[in-house]
Enzyme design. Structure first.
Site, PDB file in Angstrom:
ATOM      1  N   HIS A 135       0.863  -1.263  -0.006  1.00 28.41           N
ATOM      2  CA  HIS A 135      -0.070   0.087   0.007  1.00 28.41           C
ATOM      3  C   HIS A 135       0.946   1.253  -0.123  1.00 28.41           C
ATOM      4  O   HIS A 135       2.004   1.251   0.659  1.00 28.41           O
ATOM      5  CB  HIS A 135      -0.942   0.041   1.229  1.00 28.41           C
ATOM      6  N   ASP A 163       6.014   2.593   6.417  1.00 31.90           N
ATOM      7  CA  ASP A 163       4.665   2.115   6.584  1.00 31.90           C
ATOM      8  C   ASP A 163       3.853   2.844   5.450  1.00 31.90           C
ATOM      9  O   ASP A 163       3.115   3.877   5.846  1.00 31.90           O
ATOM     10  CB  ASP A 163       4.079   2.095   8.018  1.00 31.90           C
ATOM     11  N   GLU A 187      -5.006   1.809   2.618  1.00 32.47           N
ATOM     12  CA  GLU A 187      -4.932   0.439   3.551  1.00 32.47           C
ATOM     13  C   GLU A 187      -5.131   1.091   5.111  1.00 32.47           C
ATOM     14  O   GLU A 187      -5.833   0.219   5.732  1.00 32.47           O
ATOM     15  CB  GLU A 187      -3.539  -0.099   3.305  1.00 32.47           C
ATOM     16  N   GLU A 188      -4.572   2.088   5.363  1.00 31.66           N
ATOM     17  CA  GLU A 188      -4.671   2.652   6.703  1.00 31.66           C
ATOM     18  C   GLU A 188      -5.920   2.985   7.442  1.00 31.66           C
ATOM     19  O   GLU A 188      -6.197   2.982   8.729  1.00 31.66           O
ATOM     20  CB  GLU A 188      -3.673   3.694   6.953  1.00 31.66           C
ATOM     21  N   HIS A 195       4.038   4.194  12.475  1.00 34.05           N
ATOM     22  CA  HIS A 195       3.090   5.051  12.786  1.00 34.05           C
ATOM     23  C   HIS A 195       3.421   6.204  13.861  1.00 34.05           C
ATOM     24  O   HIS A 195       2.746   6.759  14.768  1.00 34.05           O
ATOM     25  CB  HIS A 195       1.976   4.364  13.539  1.00 34.05           C
TER      26      HIS A 195
END
Lengths: 37, 356
Positions: free
Chosen positions: B64, B178, B210-211, B321
């Protein structure tokens, strides 16, 4: 990697037009957290 | 600067929170165009099809391209911005961090405001501040001033952080590993496959959103209808103070991870073992990982149609994150070696055997 660990079945994704209908003055529903009913 | 560093720098410094991935998609296009047939689904995931010596099986490699961020929710009379999180932020990593509001008039820099300790009573100093009580300060003093800067509700807000090579030369610091590391691997694998035959069609995908609930994977998997899938992700490194071995034993530089469990997927066991066996054959170090409080695009992909054999390969990063994650270059290089070797093995018979 998403921190969302909820199973798919618990997530309610509603079309924004429907959300506008039930909450007329709302403009933005960008996250699932706000779509949980 | 070597090609991988350049790729990771370019991808991680691009701005792309969920639903607003266009700048990252442009970088993906730059690298993918020429590697295969490039298309896009209707919510923005980008797909690059690279045919090998056979049209099938169809192998989906998904990484992603969105990063966690925010969206402007409201502008106060005093000129501060309240915001909505786009993705799973831990409140404690936010205060005092710089952000960029992407407006129609250009980028506006701001900071997530924090009350100075001087004004906090002793009991309040011990309490974490919640996101809902935070605000973004762009240095304005009125709503009109904010509006004059071009800021509107709905504008995306991205973390502001640069890509940096750390002291040992092998570890890199950046926002958005990420999952730009997964997006980068999609590109690197497709580049490697230009040089060698492979008995399948490979679909490299940079998914969106995606998140906020694996949304781009949900649509792109329908566009591809794969026979087998490997999700490329940033995993969680546990080699920092405060994380116990049973929570994560994954360490930087000790190899890519093969995820045996996450909250929304158990991998296809035969595919999982094919990765372990291939790593052993080629003497590629790998690590086992499990994540109870998170999930990947695999959640949607493995449930597509009547099911898709799926596994997650990760490059571990510390502090994901947040504005500043750290990964190890060796893990990237070994993930690439492993992925190319496994793709070469995924012929029709092998893929069929995964579900027999």
């Amino acid at each position: 990697m998403t921190a969302d660990d909820r199973p798919q079945a618990a997530v309610c994704l509603l079309p924004s037009a429907f959300l506008q209908f039930i909450v007329p003055n709302s403009q933005f529903f960008p996250t699932e957290a706000q779509c949980l009913i | 600067m070597d090609a991988v560093i350049e790729l990771l720098k370019e991808l991680t410094e691009a701005h792309g929170v969920p639903g607003y991935e266009a700048p990252v998609r442009a970088v993906m296009h730059k690298y993918l165009d020429g590697l295969g047939e490039v298309s896009q689904d209707k919510i923005g995931s980008i797909i690059c099809r690279k045919d090998g010596t056979a049209q099938s099986p169809r192998v989906m490699l998904a990484g992603h391209m969105d990063e966690i961020g925010f969206m402007v929710k409201h502008i106060t009379d005093e000129g501060f911005l309240s915001f909505l999180p786009l993705g799973g932020w831990f409140d404690q990593v936010l205060l005092g961090q710089r952000v960029i509001v992407k407006t129609s008039q250009g980028d506006v820099v701001g900071v997530i405001g924090a009350k100075p300790p001087h004004l906090l009573p002793a009991d309040e100093r011990k309490k974490p501040v919640e996101k809902k009580d935070m605000y973004i300060d762009i240095g304005a003093s009125s709503r009109e001033e904010v509006q004059a800067a071009g800021v509107r509700p709905g504008d995306p807000v991205v973390p502001r952080a640069d890509f940096t090579i750390l002291a040992n030369g092998k570890t890199y610091l950046s926002k958005a590993f990420d999952n730009r590391v997964g997006s980068a691997l999609v590109i690197s694998v497709l580049q490697e496959l230009q040089k060698i035959p492979h008995p399948n069609s490979v679909y490299g995908v940079a998914t969106v959103m995606e998140e906020v609930g694996v949304r781009g994977a949900t649509t792109s998997v329908r566009a591809i209808d794969p026979d087998v899938a490997i999700v490329l992700e940033s995993d969680i490194a546990g080699d920092v103070p405060g994380i116990k071995a049973h929570e994560s034993s994954v360490k930087l530089g000790k190899g890519p991870t093969i995820m045996i469990y996450d909250a929304r997927m158990i991998p296809n066991l035969l595919l999982r073992d094919l990765l372990f066996e291939t790593a052993k054959e080629l003497d590629i170090p790998v690590q086992v990982s499990y994540v109870e409080g998170g999930a990947t695009d695999g959640a949607a992909i493995h449930l597509h149609g009547t099911g898709v054999p799926t596994v997650v390969v990760g490059v571990a990063a510390r502090h994901i994150h947040s504005h500043s994650a750290i990964l190890h270059r060796d893990d990237y290089d070994n993930a690439l070696k492993l992925l190319v070797a496994v793709v070469k093995k995924l012929d029709a018979d092998t893929v069929r055997s995964l579900t027999e």
